[in-house]
Design a protein around this motif. Structure first.
Motif, PDB file in Angstrom:
ATOM      1  N   GLU A 123      15.989   6.196  -8.837  1.00 17.67           N
ATOM      2  CA  GLU A 123      16.937   7.093  -8.234  1.00 17.67           C
ATOM      3  C   GLU A 123      16.458   8.237  -7.933  1.00 17.67           C
ATOM      4  O   GLU A 123      16.520   8.882  -6.856  1.00 17.67           O
ATOM      5  N   SER A 124      15.795   8.820  -8.944  1.00 19.50           N
ATOM      6  CA  SER A 124      15.197  10.203  -8.666  1.00 19.50           C
ATOM      7  C   SER A 124      14.328  10.411  -7.812  1.00 19.50           C
ATOM      8  O   SER A 124      13.952  11.287  -6.940  1.00 19.50           O
ATOM      9  N   LEU A 125      13.329   9.515  -7.914  1.00 21.83           N
ATOM     10  CA  LEU A 125      12.122   8.856  -6.917  1.00 21.83           C
ATOM     11  C   LEU A 125      12.610   9.140  -5.630  1.00 21.83           C
ATOM     12  O   LEU A 125      12.372   9.686  -4.587  1.00 21.83           O
ATOM     13  N   ALA A 126      13.582   8.135  -5.516  1.00 23.08           N
ATOM     14  CA  ALA A 126      14.414   7.873  -4.097  1.00 23.08           C
ATOM     15  C   ALA A 126      15.124   9.357  -3.461  1.00 23.08           C
ATOM     16  O   ALA A 126      14.795   9.607  -2.318  1.00 23.08           O
ATOM     17  N   MET A 127      15.451   9.905  -4.231  1.00 27.44           N
ATOM     18  CA  MET A 127      16.246  11.328  -3.762  1.00 27.44           C
ATOM     19  C   MET A 127      15.403  12.480  -3.463  1.00 27.44           C
ATOM     20  O   MET A 127      15.451  13.003  -2.540  1.00 27.44           O
ATOM     21  N   MET A 128      14.149  12.289  -4.269  1.00 28.72           N
ATOM     22  CA  MET A 128      13.146  13.388  -3.821  1.00 28.72           C
ATOM     23  C   MET A 128      12.446  12.901  -2.703  1.00 28.72           C
ATOM     24  O   MET A 128      12.313  13.832  -1.663  1.00 28.72           O
ATOM     25  N   PHE A 129      12.238  11.725  -2.160  1.00 28.51           N
ATOM     26  CA  PHE A 129      11.661  11.282  -1.113  1.00 28.51           C
ATOM     27  C   PHE A 129      12.597  11.617   0.038  1.00 28.51           C
ATOM     28  O   PHE A 129      12.368  12.018   1.125  1.00 28.51           O
ATOM     29  N   ASP A 174       0.937  -1.259  -0.118  1.00 26.03           N
ATOM     30  CA  ASP A 174       0.039  -0.026  -0.004  1.00 26.03           C
ATOM     31  C   ASP A 174       0.772   1.219   0.197  1.00 26.03           C
ATOM     32  O   ASP A 174       1.612   1.616   0.974  1.00 26.03           O
ATOM     33  N   VAL A 175       0.950   1.848  -1.041  1.00 28.85           N
ATOM     34  CA  VAL A 175       2.253   2.826  -1.414  1.00 28.85           C
ATOM     35  C   VAL A 175       1.917   4.009  -0.319  1.00 28.85           C
ATOM     36  O   VAL A 175       2.850   4.369   0.325  1.00 28.85           O
ATOM     37  N   LYS A 191      10.193  -2.168  -7.249  1.00 24.34           N
ATOM     38  CA  LYS A 191       9.193  -3.027  -7.074  1.00 24.34           C
ATOM     39  C   LYS A 191       7.914  -2.487  -7.302  1.00 24.34           C
ATOM     40  O   LYS A 191       6.937  -3.372  -7.836  1.00 24.34           O
ATOM     41  N   MET A 192       7.365  -1.419  -6.796  1.00 19.64           N
ATOM     42  CA  MET A 192       6.351  -0.698  -7.152  1.00 19.64           C
ATOM     43  C   MET A 192       5.941  -0.537  -8.347  1.00 19.64           C
ATOM     44  O   MET A 192       4.929  -0.830  -9.146  1.00 19.64           O
ATOM     45  N   ILE A 193       7.100  -0.072  -9.318  1.00 25.02           N
ATOM     46  CA  ILE A 193       6.604   0.177 -10.769  1.00 25.02           C
ATOM     47  C   ILE A 193       6.545  -1.276 -11.511  1.00 25.02           C
ATOM     48  O   ILE A 193       5.667  -1.309 -12.192  1.00 25.02           O
ATOM     49  N   ARG A 194       7.259  -2.255 -10.901  1.00 22.80           N
ATOM     50  CA  ARG A 194       7.445  -3.573 -11.657  1.00 22.80           C
ATOM     51  C   ARG A 194       5.829  -4.206 -11.402  1.00 22.80           C
ATOM     52  O   ARG A 194       5.350  -4.792 -12.223  1.00 22.80           O
ATOM     53  N   GLY A 195       5.315  -3.666 -10.107  1.00 21.24           N
ATOM     54  CA  GLY A 195       3.930  -4.266  -9.803  1.00 21.24           C
ATOM     55  C   GLY A 195       2.774  -3.627 -10.314  1.00 21.24           C
ATOM     56  O   GLY A 195       1.660  -3.944  -9.953  1.00 21.24           O
ATOM     57  N   GLY A 196       3.206  -2.506 -11.040  1.00 25.08           N
ATOM     58  CA  GLY A 196       2.063  -1.645 -11.618  1.00 25.08           C
ATOM     59  C   GLY A 196       1.300  -0.725 -10.705  1.00 25.08           C
ATOM     60  O   GLY A 196       0.294  -0.237 -10.812  1.00 25.08           O
ATOM     61  N   LYS A 197       1.958  -0.696  -9.563  1.00 19.53           N
ATOM     62  CA  LYS A 197       1.377   0.384  -8.449  1.00 19.53           C
ATOM     63  C   LYS A 197       1.654   1.761  -8.644  1.00 19.53           C
ATOM     64  O   LYS A 197       0.878   2.638  -8.352  1.00 19.53           O
ATOM     65  N   ILE A 198       2.882   1.946  -9.284  1.00 21.99           N
ATOM     66  CA  ILE A 198       3.170   3.546  -9.370  1.00 21.99           C
ATOM     67  C   ILE A 198       3.603   3.700 -10.748  1.00 21.99           C
ATOM     68  O   ILE A 198       3.949   2.508 -11.669  1.00 21.99           O
ATOM     69  N   ARG A 199       3.654   5.033 -11.370  1.00 24.47           N
ATOM     70  CA  ARG A 199       4.209   5.177 -12.761  1.00 24.47           C
ATOM     71  C   ARG A 199       5.547   4.767 -12.947  1.00 24.47           C
ATOM     72  O   ARG A 199       6.404   5.078 -11.954  1.00 24.47           O
ATOM     73  N   SER A 247       2.757  15.474   3.512  1.00 24.90           N
ATOM     74  CA  SER A 247       3.590  15.286   2.209  1.00 24.90           C
ATOM     75  C   SER A 247       3.823  13.990   1.563  1.00 24.90           C
ATOM     76  O   SER A 247       4.138  14.035   0.197  1.00 24.90           O
ATOM     77  N   VAL A 248       3.589  12.933   2.242  1.00 25.96           N
ATOM     78  CA  VAL A 248       3.455  11.743   1.488  1.00 25.96           C
ATOM     79  C   VAL A 248       2.342  11.830   0.760  1.00 25.96           C
ATOM     80  O   VAL A 248       2.247  11.164  -0.331  1.00 25.96           O
ATOM     81  N   GLY A 249       1.202  12.385   1.130  1.00 23.21           N
ATOM     82  CA  GLY A 249      -0.260  12.403   0.235  1.00 23.21           C
ATOM     83  C   GLY A 249      -0.158  13.001  -0.974  1.00 23.21           C
ATOM     84  O   GLY A 249      -0.186  12.795  -2.163  1.00 23.21           O
ATOM     85  N   ILE A 250       0.817  14.150  -0.918  1.00 21.10           N
ATOM     86  CA  ILE A 250       1.007  15.002  -2.067  1.00 21.10           C
ATOM     87  C   ILE A 250       2.075  14.129  -3.000  1.00 21.10           C
ATOM     88  O   ILE A 250       2.172  14.161  -4.150  1.00 21.10           O
ATOM     89  N   PHE A 251       3.135  13.837  -2.509  1.00 26.60           N
ATOM     90  CA  PHE A 251       4.132  12.966  -3.314  1.00 26.60           C
ATOM     91  C   PHE A 251       3.443  11.630  -3.760  1.00 26.60           C
ATOM     92  O   PHE A 251       3.633  11.303  -5.075  1.00 26.60           O
ATOM     93  N   ALA A 252       2.981  10.909  -3.189  1.00 24.45           N
ATOM     94  CA  ALA A 252       2.095   9.767  -3.793  1.00 24.45           C
ATOM     95  C   ALA A 252       1.199   9.990  -4.986  1.00 24.45           C
ATOM     96  O   ALA A 252       0.982   9.324  -6.000  1.00 24.45           O
ATOM     97  N   GLU A 253       0.308  11.258  -4.789  1.00 27.87           N
ATOM     98  CA  GLU A 253      -0.481  11.715  -5.743  1.00 27.87           C
ATOM     99  C   GLU A 253       0.327  11.834  -6.957  1.00 27.87           C
ATOM    100  O   GLU A 253      -0.230  11.531  -8.240  1.00 27.87           O
ATOM    101  N   GLY A 254       1.561  12.298  -7.035  1.00 26.76           N
ATOM    102  CA  GLY A 254       2.437  12.430  -8.176  1.00 26.76           C
ATOM    103  C   GLY A 254       2.829  11.258  -8.916  1.00 26.76           C
ATOM    104  O   GLY A 254       3.270  10.985 -10.041  1.00 26.76           O
ATOM    105  N   ILE A 255       2.713   9.921  -8.152  1.00 27.75           N
ATOM    106  CA  ILE A 255       3.473   8.814  -8.696  1.00 27.75           C
ATOM    107  C   ILE A 255       2.385   7.501  -8.671  1.00 27.75           C
ATOM    108  O   ILE A 255       2.874   6.755  -9.393  1.00 27.75           O
ATOM    109  N   LEU A 256       1.369   7.741  -8.080  1.00 32.72           N
ATOM    110  CA  LEU A 256       0.399   6.641  -8.198  1.00 32.72           C
ATOM    111  C   LEU A 256      -0.208   6.441  -9.518  1.00 32.72           C
ATOM    112  O   LEU A 256      -0.418   7.656 -10.180  1.00 32.72           O
ATOM    113  N   LYS A 257      -0.231   5.275 -10.253  1.00 30.33           N
ATOM    114  CA  LYS A 257      -1.051   5.106 -11.365  1.00 30.33           C
ATOM    115  C   LYS A 257      -2.499   5.308 -11.054  1.00 30.33           C
ATOM    116  O   LYS A 257      -3.130   4.858 -10.086  1.00 30.33           O
TER     117      LYS A 257
END
Length: 191
Positions: A144-150, A74-75, A131-139, A180-190
């Motif tokens: 690495e850019s996602l990790a550095m942003m978070f 659950d992202v 893992k979340m990208i491969r599982g189709g959960k996030i775009r 902040s997690v809500g806003i971040f997740a909004e941008g990456i969730l499929k």
């Protein structure tokens, strides 16, 4: 480590957080610890050895490890958990210690230890986003850019809290994490 050594370490690290390493003297440490300056040199070779001993203790080193993190797929819940773990270990106090130790005299001895925390967090996040990208959960995106942003989103809050306290914001850590997690997740969730 005996009680006197602990008093010396606590005094040294407290002064280093307030003044920095260079401005803290063994005389100041002795006064803060309530011991004779000679006692410091009977227990430690000098100020550098006090700091290096402190860096081995969990009280002065966040010791973040990959095993500290778990997730459920659950992202939003997972990212909240990641932030809580990170901010539970990387506190404003730890940031002040880190800042106090950034001096040329210590850098060769402390830089790897200080860098280990963001390195571990980035590694965990990169693997999680993969893992979340491969599982189709996030775009799909640069993991690495996602990790550095978070990482920056979390470190930034702790750093600013350590630097300015409530002078900058009164927002509570828990509220910041959720928002902040809500806003971040909004941008990456499929969608």
């Amino acid at each position: 480590m005996d009680e006197t050594q602990n008093k010396i370490i606590t005094a040294a690290m407290t002064l280093i957080m307030e003044r920095g390493y260079t401005a803290t003297t063994t005389k100041d440490i002795a006064a803060e610890a309530g011991v004779n300056e000679c006692t410091i040199f009977r227990r430690f070779k000098g100020k550098k050895e006090i700091v290096l001993s402190a860096m081995e203790l969990p009280e002065w080193n966040p010791c973040l490890s990959e095993e500290d993190f778990s997730y459920s797929d659950d992202v939003v819940r997972d990212l909240i958990s990641f932030s809580e773990v990170y901010m539970g270990k990387v506190t404003p106090r730890m940031v002040k210690v880190s800042i106090g130790l950034r001096t040329p005299e210590l850098y060769p001895y402390t830089s790897d230890s200080i860098l280990e925390v963001p390195r571990v967090f980035k590694k965990v996040l990169t693997a999680y986003f993969d893992k979340m990208i491969r599982g189709g959960k996030i775009r799909d995106g640069d993991r690495e850019s996602l990790a550095m942003m978070f990482l920056s989103l979390n470190f930034g809050f702790v750093f600013l809290s350590a630097s300015f306290g409530e002078k900058l914001t009164h927002i509570e850590k828990e509220k910041y994490i959720c928002n902040s997690v809500g806003i971040f997740a909004e941008g990456i969730l499929k969608k």
